[in-house]
Design a protein around this motif. Structure first.
Motif, PDB file in Angstrom:
ATOM      1  N   LEU A  99       0.817  -1.216   0.000  1.00  0.00           N
ATOM      2  CA  LEU A  99       0.000   0.000   0.000  1.00  0.00           C
ATOM      3  C   LEU A  99       0.852   1.269   0.000  1.00  0.00           C
ATOM      4  N   GLY A 100       2.165   1.121   0.238  1.00  0.00           N
ATOM      5  CA  GLY A 100       3.060   2.269   0.243  1.00  0.00           C
ATOM      6  C   GLY A 100       2.925   3.139   1.474  1.00  0.00           C
ATOM      7  N   VAL A 101       2.632   2.507   2.622  1.00  0.00           N
ATOM      8  CA  VAL A 101       2.488   3.271   3.861  1.00  0.00           C
ATOM      9  C   VAL A 101       3.423   2.722   4.933  1.00  0.00           C
ATOM     10  N   TYR A 102       3.692   3.536   5.929  1.00  0.00           N
ATOM     11  CA  TYR A 102       4.553   3.202   7.051  1.00  0.00           C
ATOM     12  C   TYR A 102       3.737   2.407   8.061  1.00  0.00           C
ATOM     13  N   LEU A 103       4.135   1.158   8.291  1.00  0.00           N
ATOM     14  CA  LEU A 103       3.360   0.251   9.131  1.00  0.00           C
ATOM     15  C   LEU A 103       3.083   0.817  10.516  1.00  0.00           C
ATOM     16  N   ALA A 104       4.078   1.414  11.153  1.00  0.00           N
ATOM     17  CA  ALA A 104       3.901   1.914  12.520  1.00  0.00           C
ATOM     18  C   ALA A 104       2.835   3.005  12.612  1.00  0.00           C
ATOM     19  N   ALA A 105       2.512   3.642  11.492  1.00  0.00           N
ATOM     20  CA  ALA A 105       1.516   4.714  11.506  1.00  0.00           C
ATOM     21  C   ALA A 105       0.110   4.212  11.199  1.00  0.00           C
ATOM     22  N   THR A 106      -0.021   2.942  10.876  1.00  0.00           N
ATOM     23  CA  THR A 106      -1.345   2.397  10.562  1.00  0.00           C
ATOM     24  C   THR A 106      -2.126   2.135  11.849  1.00  0.00           C
ATOM     25  N   PRO A 107      -3.449   2.006  11.755  1.00  0.00           N
ATOM     26  CA  PRO A 107      -4.244   1.721  12.962  1.00  0.00           C
ATOM     27  C   PRO A 107      -3.873   0.369  13.571  1.00  0.00           C
ATOM     28  N   ALA A 108      -4.080   0.238  14.873  1.00  0.00           N
ATOM     29  CA  ALA A 108      -3.733  -0.982  15.602  1.00  0.00           C
ATOM     30  C   ALA A 108      -4.416  -2.207  15.009  1.00  0.00           C
ATOM     31  N   GLU A 109      -5.680  -2.092  14.621  1.00  0.00           N
ATOM     32  CA  GLU A 109      -6.377  -3.262  14.081  1.00  0.00           C
ATOM     33  C   GLU A 109      -5.740  -3.744  12.772  1.00  0.00           C
ATOM     34  N   PHE A 110      -5.128  -2.834  12.023  1.00  0.00           N
ATOM     35  CA  PHE A 110      -4.421  -3.222  10.802  1.00  0.00           C
ATOM     36  C   PHE A 110      -3.111  -3.932  11.155  1.00  0.00           C
ATOM     37  N   ARG A 111      -2.356  -3.344  12.098  1.00  0.00           N
ATOM     38  CA  ARG A 111      -1.047  -3.896  12.488  1.00  0.00           C
ATOM     39  C   ARG A 111      -1.154  -5.239  13.191  1.00  0.00           C
ATOM     40  N   GLU A 112      -2.227  -5.476  13.906  1.00  0.00           N
ATOM     41  CA  GLU A 112      -2.332  -6.660  14.759  1.00  0.00           C
ATOM     42  C   GLU A 112      -3.032  -7.835  14.093  1.00  0.00           C
ATOM     43  N   GLY A 113      -3.574  -7.666  12.916  1.00  0.00           N
ATOM     44  CA  GLY A 113      -4.284  -8.747  12.258  1.00  0.00           C
ATOM     45  C   GLY A 113      -3.526  -9.286  11.062  1.00  0.00           C
ATOM     46  N   VAL A 114      -4.247  -9.962  10.204  1.00  0.00           N
ATOM     47  CA  VAL A 114      -3.727 -10.371   8.910  1.00  0.00           C
ATOM     48  C   VAL A 114      -4.599  -9.713   7.861  1.00  0.00           C
ATOM     49  N   VAL A 115      -4.076  -9.561   6.664  1.00  0.00           N
ATOM     50  CA  VAL A 115      -4.801  -8.890   5.595  1.00  0.00           C
ATOM     51  C   VAL A 115      -4.997  -9.890   4.459  1.00  0.00           C
ATOM     52  N   SER A 116      -6.222 -10.075   4.061  1.00  0.00           N
ATOM     53  CA  SER A 116      -6.502 -10.983   2.944  1.00  0.00           C
ATOM     54  C   SER A 116      -6.261 -10.239   1.634  1.00  0.00           C
ATOM     55  N   ARG A 117      -6.111 -11.004   0.574  1.00  0.00           N
ATOM     56  CA  ARG A 117      -5.933 -10.408  -0.755  1.00  0.00           C
ATOM     57  C   ARG A 117      -7.164  -9.551  -1.091  1.00  0.00           C
ATOM     58  N   ALA A 118      -8.344 -10.026  -0.729  1.00  0.00           N
ATOM     59  CA  ALA A 118      -9.567  -9.264  -0.994  1.00  0.00           C
ATOM     60  C   ALA A 118      -9.562  -7.926  -0.240  1.00  0.00           C
ATOM     61  N   GLU A 119      -9.113  -7.956   1.025  1.00  0.00           N
ATOM     62  CA  GLU A 119      -9.037  -6.704   1.797  1.00  0.00           C
ATOM     63  C   GLU A 119      -8.029  -5.753   1.177  1.00  0.00           C
ATOM     64  N   LEU A 120      -6.877  -6.283   0.752  1.00  0.00           N
ATOM     65  CA  LEU A 120      -5.862  -5.439   0.120  1.00  0.00           C
ATOM     66  C   LEU A 120      -6.432  -4.787  -1.134  1.00  0.00           C
ATOM     67  N   ASN A 121      -7.115  -5.588  -1.951  1.00  0.00           N
ATOM     68  CA  ASN A 121      -7.728  -5.045  -3.167  1.00  0.00           C
ATOM     69  C   ASN A 121      -8.756  -3.965  -2.829  1.00  0.00           C
ATOM     70  N   ALA A 122      -9.511  -4.175  -1.761  1.00  0.00           N
ATOM     71  CA  ALA A 122     -10.500  -3.180  -1.338  1.00  0.00           C
ATOM     72  C   ALA A 122      -9.805  -1.896  -0.866  1.00  0.00           C
ATOM     73  N   PHE A 123      -8.701  -2.039  -0.125  1.00  0.00           N
ATOM     74  CA  PHE A 123      -7.940  -0.859   0.314  1.00  0.00           C
ATOM     75  C   PHE A 123      -7.430  -0.077  -0.892  1.00  0.00           C
ATOM     76  N   GLN A 124      -6.992  -0.791  -1.927  1.00  0.00           N
ATOM     77  CA  GLN A 124      -6.460  -0.116  -3.107  1.00  0.00           C
ATOM     78  C   GLN A 124      -7.566   0.538  -3.931  1.00  0.00           C
ATOM     79  N   ALA A 125      -8.699  -0.139  -4.048  1.00  0.00           N
ATOM     80  CA  ALA A 125      -9.796   0.381  -4.867  1.00  0.00           C
ATOM     81  C   ALA A 125     -10.520   1.544  -4.195  1.00  0.00           C
ATOM     82  N   ASP A 126     -10.748   1.423  -2.897  1.00  0.00           N
ATOM     83  CA  ASP A 126     -11.488   2.448  -2.162  1.00  0.00           C
ATOM     84  C   ASP A 126     -10.830   2.627  -0.797  1.00  0.00           C
ATOM     85  N   PRO A 127      -9.722   3.385  -0.739  1.00  0.00           N
ATOM     86  CA  PRO A 127      -8.987   3.503   0.519  1.00  0.00           C
ATOM     87  C   PRO A 127      -9.809   4.157   1.628  1.00  0.00           C
TER      88      PRO A 127
END
Length: 136
Positions: free
Chosen positions: A19-47
Motif C-alpha cells: 500500500l506504500g504506507v509506514y506500518l507503525a503509523a497504521t491503525p492498531a487493528e491493521f497492524r495486529e491482524g492479517v490482511v486478505s488479498r480481498a481486503e488489500l484489493n478493497a484498500f487499493q480500490a477504495d482507501p
C-alpha cells in the motif's frame, strides 16, 4: 470433486509495503491482524480515510521518501535519513535543498542514464542477433 480455495493472507508489514504506507503509523487493528488479498484489493480500490491521510501526509516509509526526493534509499541512509518522514518534512528538505540532496539527486540521475544506456545497448544487440539469424 470440487476444489476448496483458501483465502490468501499476508502479514500487515507486507500489506503496508504494497500500500506504500509506514506500518507503525497504521491503525492498531491493521497492524495486529492479517490482511486478505480481498481486503488489500478493497484498500487499493477504495482507501479508507486513515489510508488516504497516511498517503497524503505521512509519515512515509523510506522507499516513498526516496522517490519523493528523487534519490535512492541508500542515498537516504548515507546521509542519516533512516526514519519515516512526513510530507511536510519532505517538502522542507526540497525547499532547503541541502548539499547532500543535490549530490544524491545527481548520482541518481547518473544511475538512471546508465541504466537507459545499457537497456538501449541490450536492445540493439538483440536486434542485431535477430537480423543475423538465418531465415527459413
Amino acid at each position: 470433486m470440487t476444489s476448496h480455495q483458501t483465502s490468501q493472507t499476508m502479514k500487515p508489514a507486507t500489506a503496508a509495503k504494497k500500500l506504500g504506507v509506514y506500518l507503525a503509523a497504521t491503525p492498531a487493528e491493521f497492524r495486529e491482524g492479517v490482511v486478505s488479498r480481498a481486503e488489500l484489493n478493497a484498500f487499493q480500490a477504495d482507501p479508507p480515510e486513515w489510508l488516504r491521510e497516511l498517503r497524503r501526509n505521512g509519515p512515509h516509509p523510506r522507499p516513498v521518501v526516496a522517490a519523493k526526493l528523487g534519490v535512492s534509499i541508500s542515498g537516504l541512509a548515507r546521509n542519516g535519513v533512516t526514519e519515516a518522514l512526513t510530507t511536510e518534512q519532505i517538502e522542507e528538505l526540497k525547499r532547503e535543498e541541502p548539499e547532500w540532496l543535490r549530490r544524491e539527486r545527481a548520482t541518481q540521475a547518473e544511475v538512471r542514464q546508465e541504466a537507459a544506456r545499457l537497456k538501449k545497448l541490450r536492445e540493439e544487440k538483440a536486434e542485431a542477433r535477430e537480423e543475423a539469424r538465418p531465415r527459413s
